[in-house]
Design an enzyme around this catalytic site. Structure first.
Site, PDB file in Angstrom:
ATOM      1  N   ILE A  70       0.691  -1.304  -0.174  1.00 46.90           N
ATOM      2  CA  ILE A  70       0.065  -0.051   0.019  1.00 46.90           C
ATOM      3  C   ILE A  70       0.935   1.276   0.026  1.00 46.90           C
ATOM      4  O   ILE A  70       1.904   1.296   0.745  1.00 46.90           O
ATOM      5  CB  ILE A  70      -0.910  -0.143   1.110  1.00 46.90           C
ATOM      6  CG1 ILE A  70      -2.163   1.030   1.010  1.00 46.90           C
ATOM      7  CG2 ILE A  70      -0.223   0.165   2.482  1.00 46.90           C
ATOM      8  CD1 ILE A  70      -3.120   0.785   1.915  1.00 46.90           C
ATOM      9  N   GLY A 126       0.295  -5.652   0.733  1.00 49.74           N
ATOM     10  CA  GLY A 126      -0.759  -5.367   0.084  1.00 49.74           C
ATOM     11  C   GLY A 126      -0.647  -6.430  -1.181  1.00 49.74           C
ATOM     12  O   GLY A 126      -1.650  -6.775  -1.643  1.00 49.74           O
ATOM     13  N   ASP A 129      -1.749  -9.694   0.144  1.00 50.47           N
ATOM     14  CA  ASP A 129      -3.051  -9.599   0.369  1.00 50.47           C
ATOM     15  C   ASP A 129      -3.849  -9.958  -0.954  1.00 50.47           C
ATOM     16  O   ASP A 129      -4.648 -10.878  -0.892  1.00 50.47           O
ATOM     17  CB  ASP A 129      -3.812  -8.293   0.831  1.00 50.47           C
ATOM     18  CG  ASP A 129      -3.104  -7.835   2.228  1.00 50.47           C
ATOM     19  OD1 ASP A 129      -3.461  -8.820   3.172  1.00 50.47           O
ATOM     20  OD2 ASP A 129      -2.585  -7.032   2.652  1.00 50.47           O
ATOM     21  N   GLU A 149       3.635  -6.091   6.986  1.00 50.95           N
ATOM     22  CA  GLU A 149       2.880  -4.861   7.828  1.00 50.95           C
ATOM     23  C   GLU A 149       3.542  -5.013   9.313  1.00 50.95           C
ATOM     24  O   GLU A 149       3.627  -3.875   9.979  1.00 50.95           O
ATOM     25  CB  GLU A 149       1.541  -5.327   7.955  1.00 50.95           C
ATOM     26  CG  GLU A 149       0.774  -5.179   6.766  1.00 50.95           C
ATOM     27  CD  GLU A 149       0.753  -6.106   5.604  1.00 50.95           C
ATOM     28  OE1 GLU A 149      -0.056  -6.029   4.606  1.00 50.95           O
ATOM     29  OE2 GLU A 149       1.640  -7.025   5.946  1.00 50.95           O
ATOM     30  N   ASP A 157      -4.240  -6.375   7.344  1.00 45.60           N
ATOM     31  CA  ASP A 157      -5.824  -6.398   7.778  1.00 45.60           C
ATOM     32  C   ASP A 157      -6.547  -6.347   6.444  1.00 45.60           C
ATOM     33  O   ASP A 157      -7.548  -6.087   6.323  1.00 45.60           O
ATOM     34  CB  ASP A 157      -6.135  -4.841   8.521  1.00 45.60           C
ATOM     35  CG  ASP A 157      -5.657  -3.673   7.958  1.00 45.60           C
ATOM     36  OD1 ASP A 157      -5.273  -3.996   6.558  1.00 45.60           O
ATOM     37  OD2 ASP A 157      -5.805  -2.642   8.709  1.00 45.60           O
TER      38      ASP A 157
END
Length: 276
Positions: A70, A126, A129, A149, A157
């Site tokens: 991210i 990310g 993810d 993270e 998350d």
């Protein structure tokens, strides 16, 4: 297909092919996920899902990397507390923002069409993810991964902690998430995160294309059904899963695709299935 996006791009590489390529498209930032991505990505997937000319989606990154995670500007905008003096209201808004970001990744699973991740270079935070939500994952030998993270003082998350254990096993997922360590393509294959590792980016592109085209030629009803049943079965007991697939096939099995598959097999020819 004609819509213009800032953070992604969509391409068809072969005329009349039902394989479409969806790229994370910020190569100068190693495809870091901008705020626009979280709006554009689910919108693009929904459009491809509804397009009858698309049977398979290949997800990749432009440039040398898949995704570096991210964008820190995006993260800062989400966590900015300066506009609110009420911690309760800020926390409620913060939760909604996280759910908004999560929804963009879950859009991969909502898409009926299979999504194949083609990973080269960095796949960090990310990026992990995203690929854990994909249906099939391939990488080049020089691809590297990190559940990063924890090193940013964040509990991951956007889906990694929920999806990774089912892919690589609970113990491996715990170790990777707590250490944030970097691991490479061959270890990703050993862990089960990817199905195949290719020696170069060129070999990766060619290998992914062959797999994607092969799936695209199969019955779209059977392919979308297989994805739907496998995803649903994660939440069910074996007996519940059997009941679910029985119900699914009772509505979908007796199709023209079944007739075409049987007749083409008898006639020793390649089947041709209608668009979905």
């Amino acid at each position: 297909m004609e819509e213009s996006y800032k953070s992604i791009k969509i391409e068809g590489k072969t005329p009349n092919s039902r394989v479409i390529y969806l790229y994370l498209n910020r190569p100068s930032q190693r495809n870091a996920l901008s705020r626009e991505f979280f709006t554009e990505f689910p919108k693009a997937l929904s459009s491809l899902d509804q397009n009858p000319n698309v049977n398979v989606i290949v997800l990749s990154g432009t440039g040398d990397h898949f995704c570096s995670g991210i964008d820190l500007k995006t993260l800062s905008s989400v966590t900015d507390h300066s506009t609110s003096t009420d911690s309760g209201r800020f926390s409620e808004k913060f939760r909604r923002d996280i759910r908004f970001l999560q929804d963009a990744v879950t859009a991969i699973e909502r898409c009926r069409k299979p999504v194949i991740a083609s990973i080269r270079g960095a796949c960090i935070g990310g990026g992990v993810d995203i690929v854990t939500a994909c249906d099939i994952r391939f990488c080049s030998k020089d691809a590297f991964f990190s559940v990063k993270e924890v090193d940013l003082a964040i509990t991951a998350d956007l889906g990694t902690l929920q999806r990774l254990p089912a892919i690589v096993g609970y113990g491996n997922a715990m170790e990777l998430a707590l250490t944030g360590r970097r691991f490479w393509g061959l270890e990703a294959k050993e862990l089960g995160l990817v199905s195949r590792v290719f020696g170069s980016s060129y070999e990766l592109d060619q290998g992914v294309r062959l797999v994607a085209e092969g799936i695209a030629e199969k019955s779209p009803l059977a392919v979308t059904g297989t994805k739907a049943v496998l995803l649903r079965s994660r939440e069910l007991t074996v007996e519940q899963g059997l009941d679910y697939v029985a119900t699914w096939n009772s509505g979908m099995l007796l199709s023209d695709d079944l007739k075409e598959a049987m007749s083409s097999n008898i006639q020793k020819r390649k089947p041709v299935f209608a668009k979905l």
